[in-house]
Design an enzyme around this catalytic site. Structure first.
Site, PDB file in Angstrom:
ATOM      1  N   ASP A 121       4.779  -5.740   9.894  1.00  0.00           N
ATOM      2  CA  ASP A 121       5.606  -5.299  10.116  1.00  0.00           C
ATOM      3  C   ASP A 121       6.121  -6.722  12.225  1.00  0.00           C
ATOM      4  O   ASP A 121       6.916  -6.971  12.440  1.00  0.00           O
ATOM      5  CB  ASP A 121       5.912  -3.829  11.045  1.00  0.00           C
ATOM      6  CG  ASP A 121       5.965  -3.009   9.659  1.00  0.00           C
ATOM      7  OD1 ASP A 121       6.839  -3.648   9.415  1.00  0.00           O
ATOM      8  OD2 ASP A 121       5.875  -2.066  10.199  1.00  0.00           O
ATOM      9  N   ARG A 131       0.962  -0.751  -0.221  1.00  0.00           N
ATOM     10  CA  ARG A 131       0.162   0.357  -0.102  1.00  0.00           C
ATOM     11  C   ARG A 131       0.852   1.637   0.523  1.00  0.00           C
ATOM     12  O   ARG A 131       2.076   1.562   0.742  1.00  0.00           O
ATOM     13  CB  ARG A 131      -0.634   0.193   1.306  1.00  0.00           C
ATOM     14  CG  ARG A 131      -1.667  -0.635   1.366  1.00  0.00           C
ATOM     15  CD  ARG A 131      -3.291  -0.513   2.486  1.00  0.00           C
ATOM     16  NE  ARG A 131      -2.923   0.022   3.514  1.00  0.00           N
ATOM     17  CZ  ARG A 131      -3.817   0.951   5.013  1.00  0.00           C
ATOM     18  NH1 ARG A 131      -4.460   1.145   4.072  1.00  0.00           N
ATOM     19  NH2 ARG A 131      -3.492   1.672   5.520  1.00  0.00           N
ATOM     20  N   THR A 164      -0.832   7.194  -0.356  1.00  0.00           N
ATOM     21  CA  THR A 164      -2.772   7.418  -1.028  1.00  0.00           C
ATOM     22  C   THR A 164      -3.377   6.181  -0.557  1.00  0.00           C
ATOM     23  O   THR A 164      -4.424   6.316  -0.904  1.00  0.00           O
ATOM     24  CB  THR A 164      -2.080   7.009  -2.366  1.00  0.00           C
ATOM     25  OG1 THR A 164      -1.480   5.284  -3.194  1.00  0.00           O
ATOM     26  CG2 THR A 164      -1.413   8.222  -3.414  1.00  0.00           C
ATOM     27  N   ASP A 171       0.311  -2.710  12.215  1.00  0.00           N
ATOM     28  CA  ASP A 171       0.702  -3.317  11.216  1.00  0.00           C
ATOM     29  C   ASP A 171       1.395  -4.507  11.185  1.00  0.00           C
ATOM     30  O   ASP A 171       2.293  -5.506  11.832  1.00  0.00           O
ATOM     31  CB  ASP A 171       2.117  -2.218  10.711  1.00  0.00           C
ATOM     32  CG  ASP A 171       2.088  -2.980   8.950  1.00  0.00           C
ATOM     33  OD1 ASP A 171       2.898  -3.517   8.387  1.00  0.00           O
ATOM     34  OD2 ASP A 171       2.461  -1.495   8.352  1.00  0.00           O
TER      35      ASP A 171
HETATM   36  C1  PRP Z   1      -1.426  -4.781   4.780  1.00  0.00           C
HETATM   37  C2  PRP Z   1      -1.735  -5.753   4.665  1.00  0.00           C
HETATM   38  C3  PRP Z   1      -2.929  -5.700   3.482  1.00  0.00           C
HETATM   39  C4  PRP Z   1      -3.316  -4.448   3.001  1.00  0.00           C
HETATM   40  C5  PRP Z   1      -4.435  -4.196   3.492  1.00  0.00           C
HETATM   41  O1  PRP Z   1      -0.229  -4.888   3.438  1.00  0.00           O
HETATM   42  O2  PRP Z   1      -1.569  -7.111   4.484  1.00  0.00           O
HETATM   43  O3  PRP Z   1      -2.464  -6.564   2.354  1.00  0.00           O
HETATM   44  O4  PRP Z   1      -2.387  -3.521   3.791  1.00  0.00           O
HETATM   45  O5  PRP Z   1      -4.435  -3.058   3.169  1.00  0.00           O
HETATM   46  P1  PRP Z   1      -5.631  -2.169   2.346  1.00  0.00           P
HETATM   47  O6  PRP Z   1      -6.933  -3.205   2.271  1.00  0.00           O
HETATM   48  O7  PRP Z   1      -5.894  -0.633   2.501  1.00  0.00           O
HETATM   49  O8  PRP Z   1      -5.510  -2.238   1.252  1.00  0.00           O
HETATM   50  P2  PRP Z   1       0.911  -3.881   3.608  1.00  0.00           P
HETATM   51  O9  PRP Z   1       0.379  -3.066   2.378  1.00  0.00           O
HETATM   52  O10 PRP Z   1       0.934  -3.197   4.682  1.00  0.00           O
HETATM   53  O11 PRP Z   1       2.213  -4.601   2.919  1.00  0.00           O
HETATM   54  P3  PRP Z   1       3.082  -5.548   4.052  1.00  0.00           P
HETATM   55  O12 PRP Z   1       2.448  -6.640   4.026  1.00  0.00           O
HETATM   56  O13 PRP Z   1       4.014  -5.884   2.978  1.00  0.00           O
HETATM   57  O14 PRP Z   1       3.105  -4.726   5.092  1.00  0.00           O
HETATM   58  N1  URA Z   2      -2.220  -2.895   7.074  1.00  0.00           N
HETATM   59  C1  URA Z   2      -2.250  -3.335   8.071  1.00  0.00           C
HETATM   60  O1  URA Z   2      -1.380  -3.735   8.335  1.00  0.00           O
HETATM   61  N2  URA Z   2      -2.988  -3.115   9.147  1.00  0.00           N
HETATM   62  C2  URA Z   2      -3.990  -2.138   9.685  1.00  0.00           C
HETATM   63  O2  URA Z   2      -4.643  -1.585  10.174  1.00  0.00           O
HETATM   64  C3  URA Z   2      -4.123  -1.560   7.850  1.00  0.00           C
HETATM   65  C4  URA Z   2      -4.048  -2.072   6.676  1.00  0.00           C
END
Ligand code: PRP
Ligand code: URA
Length: 209
Positions: free
Chosen positions: A203, A104, A108, A200
């Protein structure tokens, strides 16, 4: 929405509470995500088709059911969805595993693709997409779009925590899928994080940041 199934099992709810706790460390967090995925998988896979085969027990021959058809495909959304794979593949060790890389944009909140590799004959498989978090729904919608573009038709999505707005968006974009969700939380904050959520997920699973 009858194709949105929220978990009610006390074991799942208890483990989600442990996940939410900011004092839960990486090792426990990772183990909990795996355990929740396994418990949710038990529910999500309860309509897998079976066929009878002949088995010879120490006593006699009998007809007994086994899982039928092409192997299941588990497709985690990278990174955080990876944390759910072991729990599910413990239930179906022969499952094929695909990967969809999305992140994400921090400003944005739009999803960006960086990787997509799916098992072959995806059109003949049940595809279970995993991601612990369903926030705006952007990542989930993009992942299901990719799978459909490559022929996937029978798709289930498993998320541990979802926000109402993201769930509605996902199901409006893809009304033919079934969503299994551990808990539907209150809302998103101004940074599109789920409240109360768990922070997150990526993380916390991988110990980054
Ligand atoms: C997080 C989560 C989803 C997404 C959800 O991933 O694991 O994939 O955000 O958010 P959305 O419904 O608003 O799209 P992130 O993009 O943080 O990536 P990561 O898993 O690599 O940390
Ligand atoms: N992605 C995450 O990991 N946590 C949130 O709360 C939203 C998006």
């Amino acid at each position: 929405m009858n194709n949105v199934i929220e978990m009610t099992h006390p074991l799942i709810k208890h483990k989600i509470s442990r996940l939410r706790d900011k004092n839960t460390g990486t090792a426990e967090f990772r183990a909990l995500v795996e355990e929740i995925a396994m418990l949710m998988g038990y529910e999500a896979l309860k309509d897998l088709p079976t066929e009878n085969v002949e088995i010879e027990t120490p006593i006699e021959k009998c007809q007994s059911p086994v899982i039928a058809g092409k192997n299941l495909a588990i497709v985690p959304i990278l990174r955080a969805g990876l944390g759910m794979v072991n729990g599910l593949s413990a239930l179906v060790p022969t499952a094929k595993i695909g990967h969809i890389g999305l992140y994400r944009d921090e400003e944005t909140h739009e999803p960006h693709e960086y990787y997509c590799k799916l098992p072959d004959h995806i059109d003949e498989r049940l595809v279970v997409v995993t991601d612990p978090m369903l926030a705006t729904g952007g990542s989930a919608i993009a992942a299901v779009d990719f799978i459909k573009q490559r022929g996937g038709r029978n798709i289930k999505f498993m998320a541990i925590i979802g926000a109402p707005v993201g769930i509605e968006k996902l199901m409006a974009a893809h009304p033919d899928i079934t969503l299994y969700i551990g808990n539907i939380d209150r809302e998103l904050n101004e940074n599109a994080y789920i409240c109360p959520g768990l922070g997150d997920a990526g993380d916390r699973i991988f110990g980054t940041k």
